[in-house]
Scaffold this active site. Sequence first.
Site, PDB file in Angstrom:
ATOM      1  N   THR A 229      18.622 -73.162  36.054  1.00  0.00           N
ATOM      2  CA  THR A 229      17.769 -72.550  37.216  1.00  0.00           C
ATOM      3  C   THR A 229      16.519 -73.408  37.449  1.00  0.00           C
ATOM      4  O   THR A 229      16.123 -73.248  38.531  1.00  0.00           O
ATOM      5  CB  THR A 229      17.236 -71.040  36.676  1.00  0.00           C
ATOM      6  N   ASP A 230      15.877 -74.234  36.560  1.00  0.00           N
ATOM      7  CA  ASP A 230      14.627 -74.757  36.612  1.00  0.00           C
ATOM      8  C   ASP A 230      14.626 -75.697  37.804  1.00  0.00           C
ATOM      9  O   ASP A 230      13.659 -75.682  38.636  1.00  0.00           O
ATOM     10  CB  ASP A 230      14.581 -75.819  35.539  1.00  0.00           C
TER      11      ASP A 230
ATOM     12  N   THR B  35      22.210 -72.333  31.390  1.00  0.00           N
ATOM     13  CA  THR B  35      22.150 -71.535  30.284  1.00  0.00           C
ATOM     14  C   THR B  35      23.859 -71.027  29.951  1.00  0.00           C
ATOM     15  O   THR B  35      23.994 -70.532  28.956  1.00  0.00           O
ATOM     16  CB  THR B  35      21.411 -70.212  30.757  1.00  0.00           C
TER      17      THR B  35
END
Length: 631
Positions: A155-156, A17
Site C-alpha cells: 500500500t505504501d 503484506t
Amino acid sequence: MAAETEARVLMLYTGGTIGMLKSESSGFAPHPGFLASKFHDPAGESVFANSSSVGAYNQWSAAQSSSGTSSPAARGLSSEHDPHAIRVETSDGPIHLPSLLTPRFAQGKRIRYAIYEYQQLIDSSEIEPSDWIRIATDIERNYQNFDGFIVLHGTDTLAFSASALSFLLIPLSELFTDAVDNLLGSLIIAGHYIIPEVLLFFDNSCFRGNRAVKASSEDFHAFQSFNLPALATVGIDVEVAWQQVLRPGPRRFRAHKSLSSDVATLRLFPGITGRTIRAFLQPDGVRGVVLESYGAGNAPRREELLSAFREATERGVVIVNVTQCEIGAVSSEIYETGRALAKVGIVGGGDMTTECALAKLSYLLSKSDLTPAQVRTLIAQPLRGELTPVAPVPTYSSPYDTDTRLRTLFSQLVECGPTTHRASGSTPAHRSVRNTNADGDPTLPEEFGSAWPTTLADEACLKAAVMPYLISQAASRNDDLLETLMATLDVPEVQATSGTTTSTSSHPLALPALLNEPATVLLQTPLHLAVLAALPQNVERLLSRGSSVHARDTLGHSPLFYAAKHAGESGSAMVKLLRAAGAHLSEREIEAGHVGLEAIRAEKNGDEIWVEAAGAEEVERAKKVARAFFF
C-alpha cells in the site's frame, strides 16, 4: 470447462503484506511461495497454522516435501497436460500454473485464476519505475488470454503505481488490491465487468487509479479519492458508476515501455528562497517538476522566486502546479498570485494528485517526439480521466431543453408504463396527476399539466431501460436509425487517431453503460447484433462511440468470432475494424475447438478470413485442437 460461465483472471504478485512473513531478525517481508501456499493448499489448515514466521513456514514446507506431499512452493508449476493449468507468458517463455476456481457469484460466473509470483518480491516502498514497466509488459504479454488482471501490491506506493500504469497501459483494463479480505471483491470486478481502466481496489471500493491517494497508514479506509467518487463498490450488490467510467477507444491494447526519471516534486513553504529553487532546478538536472502550491494554485510573488521559475521554463523544464490541499483544484485565474505563476510558464494541473502529476510528467517526457510546449499542453488535458476539465466560461442551460426529440416519447412512457402502488387504490408512484375542481375542470395552468416524471432521475431511468432496446434494434438495421439515435443522445465520437487523448461524455447515459448493455437473451450487445447482421457501417459507428470489442455472449463469443464466420467483403471489413479496435479471439474459443473448426471449414472454401482474425500461427494451433476434438 464451461466457457460461457467462466472468466479468467491472472494475479501478478509483486510483493506486499498479503504474502509477508515475519523474520526473527528483520521483521515482516515478502516471502517466496507463501502467497501461493495460502490459495493452493487443498486443506488450507496447515499453512495458516504454521505461518507465524519464516522459520515456521520453512519447517512446514520441508515437512511437506519429506512426507512426499509436494508443497505449493516446491511444486511451483503445473504440467501443460493438466486440464486446469493456465498458461502464462513470461520473459523466459511460457509456463503453466495451477489454477483455482471460485464458487459461482451472484452475477452468474465462476472465476478461474492463477497466481504468477515474481521471482524477486519487493516491499512497495522500494518500487522503481522499472518495476512498473515490467508489470505493464507482463500484462501486455498475457492480455489476450485473460479477462482481467489483479496486481497484488503493497500500500505504501500503491497510488504511485496505479497512476503510472494508468498511462503505460493503453487502453486500460486492470485492477489493483492489497488485502486478502478484498480478493473476492477484486475477482468479482475483474471477472464480471468490463471497466477499461486501471483501478485501485481497497476496503470494498474501486477508485480510478490515478485519482487515489493513501490517506492513512492505520485506518481501514486507507485510500481516498477526494475529487472523484468510487467507480464501483462491492457489498451485498456491486454498484458500478457507469456514467463515470471512461469509454474504450477504438485502438489495440499496448504497453508503453519507458518512463523518464528526470522528474521531481517541490513543495512550497513560507520563506522558501530563490536560491533554493535555483539549486533544485539547476541545468542538466530535472526536466519536469510537480510544484505543490497553496490553496487554488497560489505562491509568493517575490521576484527572486518568479525569476527562478522563469529561467527554468525558458530552458525547457516543464513545471506543473498542483495544490497541497486534499480536495479542490488549481485555478490559476482566480488569484493574482496564481496568475503570476502562469505568466512565467508554469502550467496548472487542475485537480490532479501529486502522485498522478509525477506519473503523467514521467510518461510524457519519455516521448522524445514531444516538445516542452506540447507536454505543457497535454498536461492540462485529461488523458486517462486523471483531471476534471473545467469550462473556461461558466455556462448554464435549462435541463428542460435537452433531448427535445425524445420528450414526447418519454412523456407517454411515464403515463403508460407500469408503476409501483403504495396501497390498493392509492396514486401510482412517479405519475403526474392534475388537480381538478368539483366540475372536473383543471385548476392548474396548462403548462403544469403535462405528464412528466417527478424528477429528471426518473426520466434518466426510463431512458436507460428503453434506449438499449432501441439501439439494439437500430444496430441490426441497414439505415440511418443508429446514427439518428446517437445524435439524439449527443454522444461524441472517440478519436481513433490520437494515442494520448480520451474523450468523455457528460451525458447521464454516457457509454459504456448504454452501448455495452446486453440486448438479447444470449447477452449479445448491439455490436454483436451489427456483426450478425453483416453491417460494417454500423460496426464502425458503434466502435467510434465506445462499444467494447471484448464483450462475450453466453456462448463465450465476442463480435470478432461472428465477424470471422461471415464470408466475403462484409466479413473481412468487419474483422479489420474489430482488430484495429483491439479485438482478439479468446483462449477458450481456441481450446473448445470452435475457432479451428470454423477455420477448417473456411479453408475448404478458399477463405483466409480466420488468418485475418487471429494470425496464421494461432489458426494453425486452433486447427490442431479442433482435429483432436472432432476428427
